[in-house]
Design a protein around this motif. Structure first.
Motif, mmCIF file in Angstrom:
data_model
loop_
_atom_site.group_PDB
_atom_site.id
_atom_site.type_symbol
_atom_site.label_atom_id
_atom_site.label_comp_id
_atom_site.label_asym_id
_atom_site.label_seq_id
_atom_site.Cartn_x
_atom_site.Cartn_y
_atom_site.Cartn_z
ATOM 1 N N UNK A 145 0.600 -1.345 0.105
ATOM 2 C CA UNK A 145 0.322 0.108 -0.385
ATOM 3 C C UNK A 145 1.325 0.991 -0.198
ATOM 4 N N UNK A 146 1.971 0.999 0.521
ATOM 5 C CA UNK A 146 2.950 2.331 0.130
ATOM 6 C C UNK A 146 4.046 3.206 -0.928
ATOM 7 N N UNK A 147 3.109 1.671 -2.050
ATOM 8 C CA UNK A 147 3.552 2.604 -3.522
ATOM 9 C C UNK A 147 2.398 2.593 -4.129
ATOM 10 N N UNK A 148 1.567 2.537 -3.339
ATOM 11 C CA UNK A 148 -0.224 3.050 -4.098
ATOM 12 C C UNK A 148 -0.789 4.679 -3.721
ATOM 13 N N UNK A 149 -1.137 5.475 -4.939
ATOM 14 C CA UNK A 149 -1.248 6.509 -4.867
ATOM 15 C C UNK A 149 -2.715 6.817 -5.893
ATOM 16 N N UNK A 150 -3.627 7.433 -5.505
ATOM 17 C CA UNK A 150 -4.784 7.819 -6.620
ATOM 18 C C UNK A 150 -4.353 9.073 -7.237
ATOM 19 N N UNK A 151 -4.763 9.192 -8.060
ATOM 20 C CA UNK A 151 -4.457 10.646 -9.091
ATOM 21 C C UNK A 151 -5.790 10.757 -9.613
ATOM 22 N N UNK A 152 -6.036 12.005 -9.301
ATOM 23 C CA UNK A 152 -7.295 12.068 -9.959
ATOM 24 C C UNK A 152 -7.347 13.238 -11.665
ATOM 25 N N UNK A 153 -7.905 12.350 -12.462
ATOM 26 C CA UNK A 153 -7.573 12.962 -13.418
ATOM 27 C C UNK A 153 -7.576 14.118 -14.175
ATOM 28 N N UNK A 154 -6.975 13.997 -15.197
ATOM 29 C CA UNK A 154 -6.996 15.739 -15.953
ATOM 30 C C UNK A 154 -7.930 15.877 -16.604
ATOM 31 N N UNK A 155 -8.511 16.851 -15.951
ATOM 32 C CA UNK A 155 -9.714 17.794 -16.958
ATOM 33 C C UNK A 155 -9.419 19.121 -17.720
ATOM 34 N N UNK A 156 -9.401 18.875 -18.727
ATOM 35 C CA UNK A 156 -9.101 20.270 -19.355
ATOM 36 C C UNK A 156 -9.997 21.343 -19.134
ATOM 37 N N UNK A 157 -9.893 22.555 -18.513
ATOM 38 C CA UNK A 157 -10.632 24.080 -18.955
ATOM 39 C C UNK A 157 -11.188 24.537 -20.713
ATOM 40 N N UNK A 158 -12.387 23.625 -21.433
ATOM 41 C CA UNK A 158 -11.966 24.497 -22.745
ATOM 42 C C UNK A 158 -12.139 25.791 -22.454
ATOM 43 N N UNK A 159 -12.125 26.487 -23.733
ATOM 44 C CA UNK A 159 -12.531 27.472 -24.000
ATOM 45 C C UNK A 159 -14.143 27.866 -24.965
ATOM 46 N N UNK A 160 -15.055 28.343 -24.258
ATOM 47 C CA UNK A 160 -16.657 28.088 -25.018
ATOM 48 C C UNK A 160 -16.651 29.390 -25.305
ATOM 49 N N UNK A 181 -21.131 32.664 -28.707
ATOM 50 C CA UNK A 181 -21.462 32.800 -29.886
ATOM 51 C C UNK A 181 -21.922 31.651 -30.522
ATOM 52 N N UNK A 182 -20.422 30.384 -30.401
ATOM 53 C CA UNK A 182 -20.681 29.765 -31.026
ATOM 54 C C UNK A 182 -21.826 28.708 -30.856
ATOM 55 N N UNK A 183 -22.174 28.482 -29.030
ATOM 56 C CA UNK A 183 -23.763 27.503 -28.695
ATOM 57 C C UNK A 183 -24.943 27.869 -29.933
ATOM 58 N N UNK A 184 -25.243 29.045 -29.977
ATOM 59 C CA UNK A 184 -26.315 29.139 -30.890
ATOM 60 C C UNK A 184 -26.202 28.970 -32.424
ATOM 61 N N UNK A 217 -20.715 20.215 -26.310
ATOM 62 C CA UNK A 217 -21.608 19.674 -25.459
ATOM 63 C C UNK A 217 -21.844 21.263 -24.796
ATOM 64 N N UNK A 218 -21.654 22.368 -24.914
ATOM 65 C CA UNK A 218 -21.834 23.693 -24.393
ATOM 66 C C UNK A 218 -23.190 23.699 -25.404
ATOM 67 N N UNK A 223 -18.185 20.670 -17.102
ATOM 68 C CA UNK A 223 -17.320 21.230 -17.607
ATOM 69 C C UNK A 223 -17.374 22.679 -18.730
ATOM 70 N N UNK A 224 -18.508 22.244 -19.605
ATOM 71 C CA UNK A 224 -19.383 22.862 -20.687
ATOM 72 C C UNK A 224 -20.717 22.860 -20.325
ATOM 73 N N UNK A 225 -20.836 22.780 -19.196
ATOM 74 C CA UNK A 225 -22.078 23.526 -18.054
ATOM 75 C C UNK A 225 -23.374 22.676 -18.790
ATOM 76 N N UNK A 226 -23.036 21.455 -18.917
ATOM 77 C CA UNK A 226 -24.393 21.076 -19.387
ATOM 78 C C UNK A 226 -24.609 19.762 -18.860
ATOM 79 N N UNK A 227 -26.000 19.740 -18.468
ATOM 80 C CA UNK A 227 -26.382 18.527 -17.164
ATOM 81 C C UNK A 227 -26.599 17.302 -18.026
ATOM 82 N N UNK A 228 -25.513 16.234 -16.839
ATOM 83 C CA UNK A 228 -25.521 15.592 -17.267
ATOM 84 C C UNK A 228 -25.906 14.231 -16.228
ATOM 85 N N UNK A 229 -26.577 13.018 -16.961
ATOM 86 C CA UNK A 229 -27.202 11.848 -16.730
ATOM 87 C C UNK A 229 -25.919 10.878 -17.436
ATOM 88 N N UNK A 230 -25.939 9.676 -16.222
ATOM 89 C CA UNK A 230 -24.765 9.150 -16.140
ATOM 90 C C UNK A 230 -25.077 7.796 -15.365
#
Length: 386
Positions: A158-173, A176-179, A273-274, A298-305
């Motif tokens: 257990x001393x050589x185990x670590x949980x690392x959260x995934x990296x989720x990139x912040x998109x440029x939204x 105007x593109x949404x419409x 997604x946005x 991150x895209x400000x969309x409601x998730x059902x999963x």
């Protein structure tokens, strides 16, 4: 600056490759470690990253588990590569890559990190567990860690185990593109746009969303007849292409061609997604994490999963979205999704969407995660970052 070898299994971009790419960008920004990338195979991801970055290499021959001669060629190739580039640490994902690279890493005395991204299971994970030479195992979720503990044939230190959260990139939204995107796919702005996205393969369960939309249209045509579903993703293997064909046939059989369309994977996914109202994630088996769920948040969309697997660490039913039992019997899974869709459209979900985005920004921040991993590297190598 010290060189870290990233051994990348495939030439196309999946979840583990996306994580690695994000981590490499942070290494370059931090200017502490130089990532050296070595690919097992060619593909669009390899070619794209090779255009952007200098230290990207491709193994110049095919390596196959079923071909022992290719193992021997890889052994000598890796020894020369590690020596030439003065590698101080290697980062490996996937059990077969660990098994194939291990002899050269041992001979060159190169410490390595094994990133257990999942999914876990099968003979190769069991075989890889018999050779616990890695200095550190990184897991992308508690679920992945628990799964590996069940599969491992040896006790895990257990001393050589670590949980690392995934990296989720912040998109440029851009609104105007949404419409513009909504006008491209919808006949009027009042229509509802649903999206499924990810790799096209049978256990992703896209047929659940197709059946759910069909059932809702029959049940309440005034509410659902004008809803559109877009399935975004690409099939890599032959079996995946066969599954994709069955999805197209299902849409034809159910006369949903006017309501469901398929798009290949696109770098514009965050904007798509946005522009959508609801993102649906319906894997038929528990996923280690489900990166696209965080991207939708991150895209400000409601998730059902799905309420199974590592997704539970980010998707909290009723708080950051809605979850349903996607791994149940098919009829039950379809009805479970229908129930959540019925509920979602009757509520103001702006607070849920905001809370979900805030959680992703705080927990899955690329700068924090990369800095933590670099500290792990420092502990292993003892190499100063000065």
């Amino acid at each position: 600056m010290h060189n870290i070898l990233y051994i990348i299994n495939v030439g196309y971009q999946g979840g583990v490759e996306k994580f690695t790419h994000s981590l490499i960008r942070q290494h370059l920004a931090n200017d502490q470690y130089r990532p050296i990338l070595l690919f097992f195979s060619d593909g669009p991801f390899y070619r794209k990253i090779a255009e952007d970055y200098e230290y990207v290499f491709l193994i110049p021959f095919k390596v196959r588990m079923a071909n022992p001669l290719s193992w021997l060629r890889l052994f000598f190739h890796l020894i020369g590569f590690i020596t030439k580039h003065k590698i101080v640490l290697a980062h490996i994902a996937m059990p077969w890559a660990k098994l194939l690279c291990l002899p050269a890493l041992i001979v060159t005395r190169t410490p390595f990190v094994w990133f257990q991204h999942g999914p876990i299971g099968g003979v190769l994970d069991k075989l890889a567990s018999l050779f616990p030479f890695e200095r550190l195992i990184l897991y992308n979720s508690t679920f992945t860690k628990d799964e590996y503990h069940q599969e491992s044939l040896l006790p895990i230190n257990s001393s050589k185990e670590k949980i690392v959260n995934p990296i989720i990139e912040i998109p440029q939204l851009h609104d105007d593109n949404k419409a513009m995107i909504r006008s491209k796919f919808l006949d009027n702005p009042e229509q509802r746009l649903l999206i499924c996205a990810g790799r096209i393969c049978s256990w992703k369960g896209y047929e659940i969303a197709i059946h759910a939309l069909a059932n809702l249209r029959l049940e309440d045509p005034d509410e659902w007849l004008n809803s559109k579903l877009i399935i975004i993703g690409s099939a890599g293997r032959e079996s995946d292409r066969e599954y994709e064909f069955t999805l197209h046939e299902l849409v034809k059989k159910m006369a949903l061609g006017d309501s469901i369309m398929f798009l290949p994977f696109s770098n514009d996914l965050p904007e798509l997604l946005h522009a959508s109202d609801i993102f649906i994630h319906c894997s038929r088996k528990p996923e280690p994490f489900g990166l696209v769920v965080g991207e939708a948040m991150l895209a400000q969309t409601l998730v059902i999963g799905s309420n199974q697997g590592g997704i539970q660490e980010i998707l909290i039913d009723g708080e950051t979205g809605f979850s349903f039992d996607s791994c149940a019997d098919m009829d039950e899974a379809i009805e479970s999704l229908c129930q959540k869709l019925r509920t979602a459209i009757t509520l103001d979900n702006s607070e849920r969407v905001s809370l979900a985005r805030e959680r992703v920004l705080n927990v899955y921040n690329s700068t924090k995660i990369a800095s933590q991993i670099e500290l792990y590297y420092l502990e292993i190598t003892g190499k100063s970052l000065e």
